[in-house]
Design a protein around this motif. Structure first.
Motif, PDB file in Angstrom:
ATOM      1  N   VAL A 104       0.844  -1.202   0.000  1.00  0.00           N
ATOM      2  CA  VAL A 104       0.000   0.000   0.000  1.00  0.00           C
ATOM      3  C   VAL A 104       0.874   1.245   0.000  1.00  0.00           C
ATOM      4  O   VAL A 104       1.877   1.323   0.709  1.00  0.00           O
ATOM      5  CB  VAL A 104      -0.975   0.016   1.213  1.00  0.00           C
ATOM      6  N   VAL A 105       0.497   2.205  -0.835  1.00  0.00           N
ATOM      7  CA  VAL A 105       1.143   3.516  -0.864  1.00  0.00           C
ATOM      8  C   VAL A 105       0.088   4.534  -0.448  1.00  0.00           C
ATOM      9  O   VAL A 105      -0.952   4.663  -1.105  1.00  0.00           O
ATOM     10  CB  VAL A 105       1.698   3.842  -2.259  1.00  0.00           C
ATOM     11  N   HIS A 106       0.359   5.227   0.652  1.00  0.00           N
ATOM     12  CA  HIS A 106      -0.622   6.160   1.193  1.00  0.00           C
ATOM     13  C   HIS A 106      -0.493   7.546   0.551  1.00  0.00           C
ATOM     14  O   HIS A 106       0.481   7.855  -0.142  1.00  0.00           O
ATOM     15  CB  HIS A 106      -0.470   6.261   2.710  1.00  0.00           C
ATOM     16  N   ALA A 107      -1.488   8.387   0.830  1.00  0.00           N
ATOM     17  CA  ALA A 107      -1.592   9.691   0.183  1.00  0.00           C
ATOM     18  C   ALA A 107      -0.354  10.555   0.409  1.00  0.00           C
ATOM     19  O   ALA A 107       0.138  11.204  -0.522  1.00  0.00           O
ATOM     20  CB  ALA A 107      -2.832  10.421   0.689  1.00  0.00           C
ATOM     21  N   ARG A 108       0.172  10.583   1.637  1.00  0.00           N
ATOM     22  CA  ARG A 108       1.333  11.428   1.903  1.00  0.00           C
ATOM     23  C   ARG A 108       2.530  10.988   1.073  1.00  0.00           C
ATOM     24  O   ARG A 108       3.302  11.833   0.590  1.00  0.00           O
ATOM     25  CB  ARG A 108       1.683  11.422   3.398  1.00  0.00           C
ATOM     26  N   THR A 109       2.702   9.685   0.881  1.00  0.00           N
ATOM     27  CA  THR A 109       3.815   9.191   0.082  1.00  0.00           C
ATOM     28  C   THR A 109       3.651   9.587  -1.381  1.00  0.00           C
ATOM     29  O   THR A 109       4.631   9.947  -2.053  1.00  0.00           O
ATOM     30  CB  THR A 109       3.922   7.666   0.211  1.00  0.00           C
ATOM     31  N   LEU A 110       2.417   9.558  -1.893  1.00  0.00           N
ATOM     32  CA  LEU A 110       2.178  10.023  -3.258  1.00  0.00           C
ATOM     33  C   LEU A 110       2.479  11.515  -3.387  1.00  0.00           C
ATOM     34  O   LEU A 110       2.994  11.969  -4.421  1.00  0.00           O
ATOM     35  CB  LEU A 110       0.742   9.714  -3.676  1.00  0.00           C
ATOM     36  N   GLU A 111       2.205  12.279  -2.331  1.00  0.00           N
ATOM     37  CA  GLU A 111       2.580  13.698  -2.338  1.00  0.00           C
ATOM     38  C   GLU A 111       4.100  13.858  -2.409  1.00  0.00           C
ATOM     39  O   GLU A 111       4.617  14.751  -3.090  1.00  0.00           O
ATOM     40  CB  GLU A 111       2.038  14.394  -1.091  1.00  0.00           C
ATOM     41  N   VAL A 112       4.824  12.991  -1.694  1.00  0.00           N
ATOM     42  CA  VAL A 112       6.290  13.029  -1.738  1.00  0.00           C
ATOM     43  C   VAL A 112       6.780  12.718  -3.159  1.00  0.00           C
ATOM     44  O   VAL A 112       7.715  13.359  -3.655  1.00  0.00           O
ATOM     45  CB  VAL A 112       6.889  12.046  -0.712  1.00  0.00           C
ATOM     46  N   LEU A 113       6.148  11.749  -3.821  1.00  0.00           N
ATOM     47  CA  LEU A 113       6.526  11.455  -5.203  1.00  0.00           C
ATOM     48  C   LEU A 113       6.311  12.673  -6.094  1.00  0.00           C
ATOM     49  O   LEU A 113       7.097  12.925  -7.016  1.00  0.00           O
ATOM     50  CB  LEU A 113       5.730  10.267  -5.738  1.00  0.00           C
ATOM     51  N   ASP A 114       5.270  13.446  -5.821  1.00  0.00           N
ATOM     52  CA  ASP A 114       5.035  14.668  -6.592  1.00  0.00           C
ATOM     53  C   ASP A 114       6.121  15.709  -6.305  1.00  0.00           C
ATOM     54  O   ASP A 114       6.467  16.505  -7.191  1.00  0.00           O
ATOM     55  CB  ASP A 114       3.661  15.248  -6.276  1.00  0.00           C
ATOM     56  N   GLU A 115       6.663  15.703  -5.103  1.00  0.00           N
ATOM     57  CA  GLU A 115       7.782  16.605  -4.797  1.00  0.00           C
ATOM     58  C   GLU A 115       9.055  16.138  -5.491  1.00  0.00           C
ATOM     59  O   GLU A 115       9.890  16.958  -5.900  1.00  0.00           O
ATOM     60  CB  GLU A 115       7.988  16.688  -3.285  1.00  0.00           C
ATOM     61  N   LEU A 116       9.219  14.811  -5.641  1.00  0.00           N
ATOM     62  CA  LEU A 116      10.385  14.271  -6.342  1.00  0.00           C
ATOM     63  C   LEU A 116      10.300  14.474  -7.850  1.00  0.00           C
ATOM     64  O   LEU A 116      11.317  14.438  -8.541  1.00  0.00           O
ATOM     65  CB  LEU A 116      10.533  12.772  -6.026  1.00  0.00           C
ATOM     66  N   ASP A 117       9.097  14.672  -8.353  1.00  0.00           N
ATOM     67  CA  ASP A 117       8.892  14.933  -9.782  1.00  0.00           C
ATOM     68  C   ASP A 117       7.683  15.847  -9.920  1.00  0.00           C
ATOM     69  O   ASP A 117       6.551  15.382 -10.041  1.00  0.00           O
ATOM     70  CB  ASP A 117       8.669  13.621 -10.543  1.00  0.00           C
ATOM     71  N   PRO A 118       7.914  17.173  -9.870  1.00  0.00           N
ATOM     72  CA  PRO A 118       6.791  18.125  -9.872  1.00  0.00           C
ATOM     73  C   PRO A 118       5.891  18.031 -11.096  1.00  0.00           C
ATOM     74  O   PRO A 118       4.773  18.555 -11.072  1.00  0.00           O
ATOM     75  CB  PRO A 118       7.507  19.485  -9.802  1.00  0.00           C
ATOM     76  N   SER A 119       6.332  17.362 -12.165  1.00  0.00           N
ATOM     77  CA  SER A 119       5.463  17.201 -13.329  1.00  0.00           C
ATOM     78  C   SER A 119       4.284  16.289 -13.021  1.00  0.00           C
ATOM     79  O   SER A 119       3.297  16.258 -13.765  1.00  0.00           O
ATOM     80  CB  SER A 119       6.256  16.616 -14.500  1.00  0.00           C
ATOM     81  N   GLY A 120       4.383  15.515 -11.942  1.00  0.00           N
ATOM     82  CA  GLY A 120       3.334  14.568 -11.588  1.00  0.00           C
ATOM     83  C   GLY A 120       3.460  13.236 -12.284  1.00  0.00           C
ATOM     84  O   GLY A 120       2.680  12.305 -12.020  1.00  0.00           O
ATOM     85  N   ALA A 121       4.468  13.089 -13.154  1.00  0.00           N
ATOM     86  CA  ALA A 121       4.612  11.849 -13.932  1.00  0.00           C
ATOM     87  C   ALA A 121       4.970  10.658 -13.046  1.00  0.00           C
ATOM     88  O   ALA A 121       4.553   9.529 -13.316  1.00  0.00           O
ATOM     89  CB  ALA A 121       5.664  12.032 -15.017  1.00  0.00           C
ATOM     90  N   LEU A 122       5.752  10.906 -11.973  1.00  0.00           N
ATOM     91  CA  LEU A 122       6.185   9.811 -11.103  1.00  0.00           C
ATOM     92  C   LEU A 122       4.998   9.181 -10.387  1.00  0.00           C
ATOM     93  O   LEU A 122       4.811   7.959 -10.416  1.00  0.00           O
ATOM     94  CB  LEU A 122       7.217  10.328 -10.100  1.00  0.00           C
ATOM     95  N   SER A 123       4.177  10.006  -9.747  1.00  0.00           N
ATOM     96  CA  SER A 123       3.006   9.460  -9.050  1.00  0.00           C
ATOM     97  C   SER A 123       2.009   8.884 -10.046  1.00  0.00           C
ATOM     98  O   SER A 123       1.395   7.842  -9.781  1.00  0.00           O
ATOM     99  CB  SER A 123       2.348  10.530  -8.175  1.00  0.00           C
TER     100      SER A 123
END
Length: 384
Positions: free
Chosen positions: A55-74
């Motif tokens: 399981v990947v929770h919402a906060r972790t998906l937000e962190v992925l968006d910080e690691l790739d601001p384009s949103g492509a990673l999440s």
């Protein structure tokens, strides 16, 4: 998930990261984004291909968006998984409480059910896009530090000099042992069964279910491809639970709800609840399972580790290492306490306590503010 042919090990770097699981990968991506020189090592010849954390929770998906601001990673990860909008708490087949994620104040109002190897794959893909990679297989057998840095020695006798070394190498961390950091806590008496199955499941694929029962805690969660993940406490599970064992377990704990057709993968493991006394000793630092381990109830482990990696990468980039421990160790203590309470409440054998629990939970679940608070806690949004 595989890596490229073995990369030669450099002799020097700014940050040596030991362990290329989700924590180490998140740390490496953060360092790469910040332009900090690093070497990421792992003792395995290739990444794991079993699902483990799921399981990947919402906060972790937000962190992925910080690691790739384009949103492509999440977006890549979400495309590989199953978004789930509800967390159901059951006593056998009876629904006691339902916690909905779809009202959460986040761009990701759901829990994403996805095998760990997929999470690692998207992080590795991002790392390679930034020019980094994993050095495999290099097993770190010794770590020695001095005032200027740390020297890591591998099983093949090679050495790597770094200004800082990070243990993202799991519960039996070589870096934590070298740092002399205590890992206080205890071990649950029960063993845990982990199994991925193909089955018909009455609550359906949009709910993660936590089933209470005197025989033990059981978590049932959907995975891609029509699979379901089973996590269950058992007094003494077989080393490799077979189809008959898993069927019998579900028939006892969620009667009439599950019809298992196929066993895809299974394992048995022991669970501890421990937090490192410190996250830093001089030039040596800890993150992920090297710093904290706990019950899988709630699916917090990998998520907390990825968030550790991101926070530590930012701390290394700006030189605020004391701030890293101050921010992240209280989170680990809170997560360990929450998952321990969930496990103990779920598995109590006291009839009176079970009766009170089963009356109290439905009443509390009818209070919107409490439902939102639990959803926020599970999604780890309080740890922003």
């Amino acid at each position: 998930m595989t890596s490229t042919a073995a990369l030669p090990l450099p002799t020097r770097t700014e940050v040596a990261v030991v362990g290329a699981g989700p924590t180490g990968l998140a740390l490496a991506v953060t360092l790469a984004e910040a332009g900090v020189d690093f070497v990421l090592l792992d003792r395995q010849a290739e990444g794991a291909n079993t699902s483990r954390a799921a399981v990947v929770h919402a906060r972790t998906l937000e962190v992925l968006d910080e690691l790739d601001p384009s949103g492509a990673l999440s977006a890549d990860l979400v495309g590989r998984g199953v978004p789930v909008s509800r967390f159901g708490v059951r006593d056998g087949a009876r629904l006691l409480a339902a916690v909905d994620f779809d009202g959460l104040p986040t761009a990701h109002p759901y829990a994403l059910m996805v095998p760990q190897y997929e999470t690692e794959a998207v992080l590795l893909r991002r790392l390679r896009a930034l020019g980094g990679d994993v050095h495999r297989p290099y097993e770190v057998t010794a770590v020695a530090q001095d005032a200027e840095g740390a020297t890591l020695t591998t099983a093949t006798g090679e050495t790597l000099r770094a200004a800082h070394a990070v243990g993202a190498d799991g519960m039996h961390s070589a870096v934590r042992a070298a740092a002399g950091i205590a890992f206080e806590g205890d071990t649950y008496g029960e063993s845990f069964v982990l199994a991925d199955v193909v089955m018909d499941w009455a609550p359906g694929p949009r709910e993660v279910s936590l089933a209470f029962g005197a025989a033990g805690l059981t978590v049932i969660a959907p995975l891609p491809g029509g699979h379901y993940r089973i996590v269950a406490t058992v007094a003494e599970a077989p080393a490799e639970p077979d189809l008959a064992f898993v069927r019998g377990l579900l028939d006892e704990r969620v009667p009439g709800q599950a019809a298992v057709r196929e066993l895809v993968w299974s394992s048995r493991f022991r669970i501890h609840h421990r937090v490192a006394d410190r996250y830093r000793a001089g030039r040596l630092l800890l993150a992920g399972d090297a710093a904290h381990v706990h019950s899988p109830a709630g699916g917090q482990g990998m998520n907390t580790g990825i968030q550790d990696g991101h926070a530590l990468g930012r701390a290394l980039a700006v030189g605020d290492l004391d701030g890293y421990e101050a921010a992240r160790r209280p989170v680990a203590l809170r997560v360990v306490a929450l998952t321990h309470r969930m496990t103990r409440v779920a598995t109590t054998r006291n009839r009176a306590l079970r009766a009170v629990r089963n009356i109290l939970l439905p009443a509390l679940a009818r209070i919107p503010a409490l439902r939102m608070r639990l959803a926020t806690e599970l999604a780890e949004l309080r740890y922003r």
